[in-house]
Enzyme design. Structure first.
Site, PDB file in Angstrom:
ATOM      1  CG  PHE A  90      -1.768  -1.238   1.369  1.00  0.00           C
ATOM      2  CD1 PHE A  90      -2.970  -1.384   0.673  1.00  0.00           C
ATOM      3  CD2 PHE A  90      -1.373  -2.266   2.209  1.00  0.00           C
ATOM      4  CE1 PHE A  90      -3.742  -2.527   0.819  1.00  0.00           C
ATOM      5  CE2 PHE A  90      -2.132  -3.412   2.369  1.00  0.00           C
ATOM      6  CZ  PHE A  90      -3.322  -3.548   1.666  1.00  0.00           C
ATOM      7  CG  ASP A 158       0.176   3.784   5.537  1.00  0.00           C
ATOM      8  OD1 ASP A 158      -0.842   3.661   6.238  1.00  0.00           O
ATOM      9  OD2 ASP A 158       0.637   4.900   5.215  1.00  0.00           O
ATOM     10  CB  CYS A 184      -5.314   6.604   9.195  1.00  0.00           C
ATOM     11  SG  CYS A 184      -6.302   5.758   7.943  1.00  0.00           S
TER      12      CYS A 184
END
Length: 227
Positions: A90, A158, A184
């Site tokens: 990613f 990520d 996140c």
């Protein structure tokens, strides 16, 4: 100047195109994209990652703040000490692989052909770096398998807010012993981290970055190691 992207179903006629070019020059718009068509590129926007200068495509992904990005890159650099070949999953436009390719050799993987092409172009123009190999791949439909992981010392991933459940399951079963996990979404991060811990990984450190200003969102980066 501004980097402008207009998403519209209406085709751009010549009159509107001429007006956009005039306005772009008048207001120093660096790039203007209408749909999939580049209309103006007076000074293409650049993202700087260490020695690598990437011209990103429209609607690209990067970190929210420079300070947050630098903190995560420095943390990843620390965690990768001793590695030679690193897999960046990613990867976006190369936040980690482009920033750290002067120290480690990378395979950068993302589903976006445009972002992968941006990394390719930038790495070929750069000097003093190790090669960045790239691959366009949907990691949800086609995760990296155990036999493909054999040539890597470490993995950075990520994923989007939904996490990467199936990819984490494969990583946990593989011979990879060093993982840098970025997220996140602390909820999916905790879910995916538990998969690693149950398979013998130890949490070396976890760091929180409050880069989503005036919101409740938090970025997480962690280092998992297995003896």
């Amino acid at each position: 100047g501004l980097d402008v992207v207009v998403q519209a179903s209406k085709d751009l006629d010549e009159k509107a195109r001429a007006e956009i070019i005039t306005l772009s020059k008048q207001y120093s718009i660096s790039r203007f994209i209408w749909g999939n068509n580049l209309v103006v590129s007076l000074a293409p926007p650049v993202q700087f990652f260490g020695k690598v200068e990437v011209i990103p495509p429209a609607l690209f992904f990067t970190q929210a703040t420079v300070d947050g990005q630098n903190f995560m890159v420095n943390s990843a650099n620390e965690a990768l000490t001793g590695s030679k070949n690193v897999l960046d999953l990613f990867c976006g436009i190369g936040t980690f692989s482009a920033s750290l390719c002067h120290k480690f050799r990378f395979l950068a993987v993302d589903h976006s052909k445009n972002m992968i092409e941006a990394i390719d172009v930038a790495s070929k123009k750069s000097v003093g770096i190790k090669p960045i190999d790239t691959q366009v791949r949907n990691l949800y439909k086609n995760p990296i398998l155990e036999n493909e992981l054999d040539k890597f010392d470490s993995v950075i991933l990520d994923p989007p807010r939904c996490g990467a459940l199936e990819q984490y399951k494969i990583l946990a079963r593989s011979g990879i012993a060093n993982i840098v996990a970025v997220s996140c979404n602390p909820v999916t991060f905790a879910r995916d981290a538990e998969i690693l811990v149950r398979r013998g990984f130890k949490v070396r450190w976890v760091k929180l970055i409050d880069q989503f200003r005036w919101s409740h969102h938090i970025e997480v980066i962690a280092n998992f190691k297995k003896n």
